[in-house]
Motif scaffolding. Structure first.
Motif, mmCIF file in Angstrom:
data_model
loop_
_atom_site.group_PDB
_atom_site.id
_atom_site.type_symbol
_atom_site.label_atom_id
_atom_site.label_comp_id
_atom_site.label_asym_id
_atom_site.label_seq_id
_atom_site.Cartn_x
_atom_site.Cartn_y
_atom_site.Cartn_z
ATOM 1 N N THR A 171 35.393 31.290 46.017
ATOM 2 C CA THR A 171 34.728 31.042 44.734
ATOM 3 C C THR A 171 35.491 30.002 43.922
ATOM 4 O OG1 THR A 171 33.782 33.265 44.649
ATOM 5 C CG2 THR A 171 33.984 32.096 42.559
ATOM 6 N N PHE A 172 36.807 30.152 43.882
ATOM 7 C CA PHE A 172 37.596 29.257 43.044
ATOM 8 C C PHE A 172 38.234 28.120 43.839
ATOM 9 C CE2 PHE A 172 37.196 33.262 40.835
ATOM 10 C CZ PHE A 172 36.674 32.814 39.632
ATOM 11 N N GLY A 173 38.739 28.404 45.040
ATOM 12 C CA GLY A 173 39.294 27.343 45.869
ATOM 13 C C GLY A 173 38.261 26.297 46.215
ATOM 14 N N GLY A 174 36.997 26.735 46.365
ATOM 15 C CA GLY A 174 35.916 25.794 46.664
ATOM 16 C C GLY A 174 35.638 24.842 45.515
ATOM 17 N N LYS A 175 36.109 25.195 44.317
ATOM 18 C CA LYS A 175 35.965 24.323 43.146
ATOM 19 C C LYS A 175 37.268 23.573 42.862
ATOM 20 C CE LYS A 175 32.905 27.760 40.986
ATOM 21 N NZ LYS A 175 32.796 28.731 39.866
ATOM 22 N N GLY A 176 38.227 23.660 43.789
ATOM 23 C CA GLY A 176 39.519 23.016 43.577
ATOM 24 C C GLY A 176 40.374 23.710 42.546
ATOM 25 N N SER A 184 33.319 38.051 42.938
ATOM 26 C CA SER A 184 33.782 36.667 42.932
ATOM 27 C C SER A 184 35.204 36.546 42.407
ATOM 28 C CB SER A 184 32.867 35.801 42.055
ATOM 29 O OG SER A 184 31.562 35.762 42.560
ATOM 30 N N ASN A 185 35.609 37.474 41.538
ATOM 31 C CA ASN A 185 36.844 37.338 40.782
ATOM 32 C C ASN A 185 37.954 38.220 41.325
ATOM 33 O OD1 ASN A 185 34.247 37.630 39.102
ATOM 34 N ND2 ASN A 185 35.425 36.159 37.921
ATOM 35 N N LEU A 186 39.188 37.834 41.067
ATOM 36 C CA LEU A 186 40.313 38.726 41.332
ATOM 37 C C LEU A 186 40.154 40.007 40.522
ATOM 38 C CD1 LEU A 186 43.292 36.192 41.209
ATOM 39 C CD2 LEU A 186 42.159 37.116 43.247
ATOM 40 N N ILE A 187 39.832 39.853 39.258
ATOM 41 C CA ILE A 187 39.537 40.988 38.375
ATOM 42 C C ILE A 187 38.202 40.685 37.729
ATOM 43 C CG2 ILE A 187 40.270 42.308 36.363
ATOM 44 C CD1 ILE A 187 43.169 41.582 37.093
ATOM 45 N N GLY A 188 37.182 41.445 38.114
ATOM 46 C CA GLY A 188 35.813 41.086 37.769
ATOM 47 C C GLY A 188 35.237 41.747 36.546
ATOM 48 N N GLY A 189 35.927 42.748 35.978
ATOM 49 C CA GLY A 189 35.415 43.398 34.777
ATOM 50 C C GLY A 189 35.126 44.872 34.974
ATOM 51 N N ARG A 190 34.602 45.477 33.924
ATOM 52 C CA ARG A 190 34.386 46.929 33.898
ATOM 53 C C ARG A 190 33.061 47.327 34.552
ATOM 54 N NH1 ARG A 190 36.653 49.862 28.430
ATOM 55 N NH2 ARG A 190 38.190 48.266 27.835
ATOM 56 N N SER A 191 33.109 48.461 35.208
ATOM 57 C CA SER A 191 31.895 49.096 35.723
ATOM 58 C C SER A 191 31.357 50.072 34.684
ATOM 59 C CB SER A 191 32.210 49.854 37.007
ATOM 60 O OG SER A 191 33.045 50.986 36.722
ATOM 61 N N VAL A 192 30.174 50.611 34.965
ATOM 62 C CA VAL A 192 29.602 51.650 34.121
ATOM 63 C C VAL A 192 28.877 52.647 35.019
ATOM 64 C CG1 VAL A 192 27.413 50.397 33.742
ATOM 65 C CG2 VAL A 192 28.188 52.094 32.058
ATOM 66 N N VAL A 193 28.930 53.919 34.654
ATOM 67 C CA VAL A 193 28.257 54.980 35.405
ATOM 68 C C VAL A 193 26.966 55.362 34.672
ATOM 69 C CG1 VAL A 193 28.432 57.303 36.357
ATOM 70 C CG2 VAL A 193 30.458 55.827 36.280
ATOM 71 N N SER A 197 28.125 38.427 38.333
ATOM 72 C CA SER A 197 29.508 37.932 38.275
ATOM 73 C C SER A 197 29.662 36.897 37.176
ATOM 74 C CB SER A 197 29.914 37.286 39.603
ATOM 75 O OG SER A 197 30.081 38.239 40.619
ATOM 76 N N GLU A 198 30.780 36.964 36.469
ATOM 77 C CA GLU A 198 31.182 35.914 35.530
ATOM 78 C C GLU A 198 32.226 35.073 36.261
ATOM 79 O OE1 GLU A 198 31.546 33.255 33.013
ATOM 80 O OE2 GLU A 198 30.070 34.819 32.542
ATOM 81 N N SER A 199 31.754 34.096 37.023
ATOM 82 C CA SER A 199 32.626 33.392 37.958
ATOM 83 C C SER A 199 33.240 32.131 37.364
ATOM 84 C CB SER A 199 31.858 33.056 39.243
ATOM 85 O OG SER A 199 30.682 32.337 38.953
ATOM 86 N N SER A 200 33.519 32.170 36.065
ATOM 87 C CA SER A 200 34.129 31.028 35.397
ATOM 88 C C SER A 200 35.640 31.085 35.386
ATOM 89 C CB SER A 200 33.615 30.932 33.951
ATOM 90 O OG SER A 200 33.885 32.141 33.256
ATOM 91 N N ASP A 201 36.219 32.231 35.772
ATOM 92 C CA ASP A 201 37.663 32.407 35.710
ATOM 93 C C ASP A 201 38.051 33.480 36.718
ATOM 94 O OD1 ASP A 201 40.258 33.775 34.375
ATOM 95 O OD2 ASP A 201 40.093 31.715 33.671
ATOM 96 N N PRO A 202 39.210 33.388 37.345
ATOM 97 C CA PRO A 202 39.594 34.425 38.318
ATOM 98 C C PRO A 202 39.815 35.800 37.699
ATOM 99 C CG PRO A 202 40.915 32.432 38.621
ATOM 100 C CD PRO A 202 40.164 32.267 37.338
ATOM 101 N N VAL A 203 40.188 35.852 36.422
ATOM 102 C CA VAL A 203 40.463 37.124 35.752
ATOM 103 C C VAL A 203 39.509 37.265 34.577
ATOM 104 C CG1 VAL A 203 42.160 38.510 34.511
ATOM 105 C CG2 VAL A 203 42.880 37.109 36.456
ATOM 106 N N THR A 204 38.546 38.170 34.705
ATOM 107 C CA THR A 204 37.562 38.393 33.639
ATOM 108 C C THR A 204 37.487 39.886 33.311
ATOM 109 O OG1 THR A 204 35.764 38.437 35.273
ATOM 110 C CG2 THR A 204 36.184 36.341 34.159
ATOM 111 N N GLY A 205 38.631 40.445 32.965
ATOM 112 C CA GLY A 205 38.653 41.847 32.552
ATOM 113 C C GLY A 205 37.901 42.080 31.257
#
Length: 462
Positions: A200-205, A159-168, A118-126
């Motif tokens: 993830t994010f609310g816990g960091k305020g 962790s994110n609302l939008i966590g990024g791309r998957s791969v097959v 997870s790239e949990s630095s931002d809620p949207v990491t598309g």
């Protein structure tokens, strides 16, 4: 400055921008392993399309399934014949929700530092892509192969609302992730609802810290994506002269709005999923699958109406608040209502035993009086899984012209007593329980007692 490529306009000779979300900067370099035409005879075959054949044969030629059916099939010159008397054959197993490679073994007390899931630095990491985190040496791939898994979708974490791309990926030994990538497989976009992003994010305020914040954040992201896409389409059509800037975050979302990228949404509760069906409709995209979907049995009609698949476990429940209402009959009840159902792992241990997940879910359905057959339940880890990935024209069932991804099992694959004896990918024998040279092993496992060569078939400690 935009990073979009340009292409020559055949009519005018002028340069024309290519929509950035249509580009493929990390193409597959997969090549099938050396293979031999193979005829498997005398097997009980579950073809993944709902049929069972007893005392049957299947012919693999040039990496494809050529013929399948009860009775004899003539072996072509040079083909190898495998007598599968007393054994079973299915399509290769497909895991539509794996973190093999991006949450790589060995697991230690430093899991949080070692994980790249997870790239949990931002809620949207598309803008992040799971393939850029994958360690191809993860021994979980080989362990999954020993469980008959031939194809995996590797997802970012939740962790994110939008966590990024998957791969097959094709589950073959390789030194680069590009060499494992399933050619031309659609990308997926991982999203998450409920507890994970709000903690993830609310816990960091930070935003979001509530379920209503989750929905608001998702809606805002899709509004931004729609405007971004509009600007690019206006430029492409000539309505706008200025070349728009490329936004890697919005590219993934624009790909969803174009129908090129499939949405996989981590979600548990029925009320959350019902809300998000409406959210997706408002934004103009279809949810391919809700993953985990512990309460899917409460709203099966919404899965049918929205052409969405419930990707579930057989019996994981109770480990957090939003998982408290799980029932073992979930998969069977949703399936009986006419919705798509597939099993998934989300775990390297469960990823070795997906046929048992289908077997447990089938047993729960049968106890409830639904009369689910082996040939039907096997679709929950084969054809339905292929449909979730948009690959059902290539894999998921043993039908003429499809890829020769196939498993020979020692017993009924839905039984706790089964083991994968041989595994084929594109007609190549990539795993053989009786042959130590056909059991790929990661460097992490060298010297481990459980990995010593068996003295006879059946002793690999899967």
């Amino acid at each position: 400055m935009s990073t979009a490529a340009t292409a020559s306009d055949a009519k005018s000779g002028t340069a024309k921008a290519v929509l950035p979300w249509k580009l493929n900067p990390y193409p597959s370099t997969y090549k099938p392993l050396p293979r031999q035409d193979t005829l498997i005879v005398n097997a009980t075959i579950l073809d993944g399309a709902g049929h069972r054949y007893d005392q049957a044969s299947v012919l693999l030629r040039d990496g494809k399934v050529v013929e399948i059916g009860a009775g004899a099939i003539a072996a072509p010159a040079g083909a190898k014949t495998i007598d599968a008397a007393g054994r079973w054959v299915t399509p290769g197993i497909i895991d539509v929700h794996s973190h093999d490679g991006d949450f790589s073994a060995p697991f230690t007390s430093l899991d949080a530092q070692n994980s790249d899931v997870s790239e949990s630095s931002d809620p949207v990491t598309g803008n992040v892509w799971a393939e850029h985190s994958i360690n191809v040496q993860d021994p979980s791939f080989e362990r999954a192969l020993a469980g008959g898994v031939t194809t995996l979708q590797i997802l970012p974490g939740s962790s994110n609302l939008i966590g990024g791309r998957s791969v097959v990926l094709k589950n073959v030994p390789a030194t680069t992730v590009q060499a494992m990538k399933f050619p031309d497989a659609p990308y997926g976009l991982k999203m998450a609802c409920g507890e994970n992003p709000k903690y993830t994010f609310g816990g960091k305020g930070k935003f979001p810290s509530s379920r209503m914040g989750n929905v608001a954040g998702v809606r805002a992201a899709w509004l931004e994506a729609a405007e971004y896409r509009r600007k690019w389409l206006d430029y492409e059509s000539g309505k706008q002269d200025k070349l728009p800037d490329d936004d890697l975050k919005m590219d993934s979302l624009a790909g969803v709005l174009d129908g090129d990228i499939r949405v996989h949404w981590h979600c548990y509760r029925a009320d959350d999923m019902a809300t998000l069906f409406d959210t997706a409709r408002e934004a103009g995209f279809r949810i391919t699958a809700f993953h985990h979907a512990v309460e899917a049995y409460k709203i099966p009609e919404l899965f049918v109406k929205n052409h969405t698949c419930a990707v579930v476990w057989s019996d994981w429940w109770g480990y957090k608040m939003e998982a408290l209402d799980g029932i073992r009959e979930n998969a069977a009840f949703v399936d009986a209502a006419g919705a798509c159902v597939a099993m998934h792992s989300d775990s390297p241990w469960l990823g070795q035993r997906l046929t048992l997940e289908a077997g447990k879910a089938m047993a729960a359905g049968n106890r409830a009086g639904l009369h689910v057959s082996d040939e039907h339940a096997i679709q929950w880890v084969t054809l339905n899984s292929a449909k979730v990935l948009g690959l059902d024209a290539k894999i998921g069932s043993l039908q003429a012209g499809k890829n020769a991804d196939l498993v020979v099992w020692s017993a009924d694959p839905l039984s706790v007593y089964e083991k994968a004896d041989q595994v084929f990918i594109d007609g190549a024998l990539v795993y053989d329980r009786a042959d130590a040279t056909r059991r790929p092993r990661s460097d992490f496992e060298l010297g481990q007692p459980s990995m010593s060569a068996p003295t006879k078939a059946g002793g690999d400690g899967k």
